[in-house]
Structure formats: structure tokens, C-alpha cells
Design a protein around this motif. Structure first.
Motif, PDB file in Angstrom:
ATOM      1  N   GLU A 134       0.811  -1.191   0.000  1.00  0.00           N
ATOM      2  CA  GLU A 134       0.000   0.000   0.000  1.00  0.00           C
ATOM      3  C   GLU A 134       0.862   1.267   0.000  1.00  0.00           C
ATOM      4  O   GLU A 134       0.530   2.251  -0.659  1.00  0.00           O
ATOM      5  CB  GLU A 134      -0.915  -0.014   1.230  1.00  0.00           C
ATOM      6  N   LEU A 135       1.990   1.224   0.728  1.00  0.00           N
ATOM      7  CA  LEU A 135       2.911   2.368   0.706  1.00  0.00           C
ATOM      8  C   LEU A 135       3.424   2.618  -0.705  1.00  0.00           C
ATOM      9  O   LEU A 135       3.607   3.757  -1.126  1.00  0.00           O
ATOM     10  CB  LEU A 135       4.094   2.129   1.653  1.00  0.00           C
ATOM     11  N   ARG A 188       0.565   4.080  -2.810  1.00  0.00           N
ATOM     12  CA  ARG A 188       0.311   5.487  -2.503  1.00  0.00           C
ATOM     13  C   ARG A 188       1.493   6.385  -2.849  1.00  0.00           C
ATOM     14  O   ARG A 188       1.431   7.598  -2.644  1.00  0.00           O
ATOM     15  CB  ARG A 188      -0.018   5.634  -1.005  1.00  0.00           C
ATOM     16  N   ILE A 215       4.333   6.503  -1.420  1.00  0.00           N
ATOM     17  CA  ILE A 215       5.191   6.856  -0.273  1.00  0.00           C
ATOM     18  C   ILE A 215       6.539   6.159  -0.436  1.00  0.00           C
ATOM     19  O   ILE A 215       7.588   6.749  -0.189  1.00  0.00           O
ATOM     20  CB  ILE A 215       4.493   6.489   1.054  1.00  0.00           C
TER      21      ILE A 215
END
Ligand SMILES: [Zn+2]
Ligand SMILES: [Zn+2]
Ligand SMILES: [Zn+2]
Length: 175
Positions: A157-158, A161, A163
């Protein structure tokens, strides 16, 4: 390439490039030397890894450059991460740029990601995964695997996104 004093020291001064000054600055001026191979706190050359981290192992040789510095440079990425400034000769600026400076370490491994990696490491090191009655080891391993998958999804998920992302490091002159 000429040998410098000592068996382990290899001279990598790019003396064959016309824009590199290998002689002294003269007239009592303090000459700043190229620090392409300068090490910080016994770690690796600062330009490696963009000056963010040292290198664990440098191999058996110590490289030096004796050319005069032509400017102060440092690695930076477009997110604003910056490495240590260093004095470099034109030759090493060209070499470092040509090598393609690599990916910004703080952008690929931001704190949130490092935290998750450490969490995974701790799970993998649980003693109950390796010692105890076989059925308990089995249960502990199943539990660990499902926890690791959860953390892996958090890492994914990082990435999704943005990140965790790959940022190109660029060597720029410090003004
Ligand atoms: Zn140099
Ligand atoms: Zn960065
Ligand atoms: Zn970035």
C-alpha cells in the motif's frame, strides 16, 4: 594509473582529462582537494549511496584522488533529500554523473517502510518458529506467515500510494 605509497592505496585521479587540475593551486592559496574517495567516519566514499549512508565494505583497496576540487557538489532528489556536500574535481563529477547516480535511499526506504521491514524481521526471528514441539512450531509458523502477509500488504500500500518510490539522485553543484 600510478601506484601511491602503500600497497593498498590506488590512485584514481582522472589526470587524463584536460579539465582536471592535478598540480597545486600555487601562491599560498589553500588548495581544496577532490574528496571523491573521502570517507566519513571510517565508512565508504560519501558519493556512494548519495552520501546518505556509508558502505559496509569497501574491498581491499583504498582509492584516492589528488586532483584539485572544482566545486562543491551534493546528491539530491526531487523530493528534497540531500546528501553530504563534497568537493569534487571535474573528472569525478563527470564519472559520478555518467554512472547514473542511482536511486534516493530515503525515497525507497522511508521511515514507514523501514518500520514495517523491522516488524517483519522481528517476526521471522521469533524463537517459537524454530524450537518446541512440532505441532506448536507448526502453529507458530502459520500465525507468523499470516502476520507477514498483512505487513506485506501494508508495504504494497505504501508503494501504491507513492510513499515508497524510486527517485533518481542527481549530482548538483552547491551554490
Ligand atoms: Zn577527483
Ligand atoms: Zn529522496
Ligand atoms: Zn522521492
Amino acid at each position: 594509473m600510478s601506484q601511491r605509497p602503500g600497497p593498498d592505496v590506488l590512485d584514481n585521479t582522472p589526470w587524463w582529462l584536460p579539465e582536471v587540475t592535478t598540480s597545486g593551486g600555487g601562491d599560498g592559496l589553500v588548495v581544496v582537494r577532490c574528496s571523491a574517495y573521502e570517507t566519513a567516519n571510517g565508512q565508504g566514499p560519501r558519493h556512494l549511496e548519495g552520501g546518505f549512508y556509508g558502505l559496509e565494505s569497501l574491498g581491499p583497496h583504498v582509492w584516492i584522488c589528488t586532483a584539485r576540487s572544482d566545486g562543491r557538489f551534493r546528491m539530491s532528489c526531487r523530493c528534497g533529500h540531500r546528501g553530504q556536500p563534497q568537493d569534487l574535481c571535474n573528472g569525478h563529477v563527470a564519472m559520478i554523473r555518467k554512472r547514473a547516480s542511482g536511486v534516493c535511499p530515503p525515497c525507497v526506504h522511508p521511515p514507514a517502510e523501514r518500520e514495517l521491514q523491522e516488524k517483519m524481521e522481528r517476526i521471522r526471528k521469533r524463537p517459537e518458529l524454530y524450537t518446541g514441539p512440532p505441532d506448536e512450531i507448526d502453529r507458530a509458523r502459520r500465525k507468523a506467515v499470516s502476520e507477514l502477509w498483512d505487513i506485506q500488504h501494508a508495504v504494497d500500500e505504501l508503494v501504491a500510494r507513492g510513499i515508497v518510490h524510486r527517485c533518481q539522485l542527481e549530482l548538483r553543484e552547491v551554490s
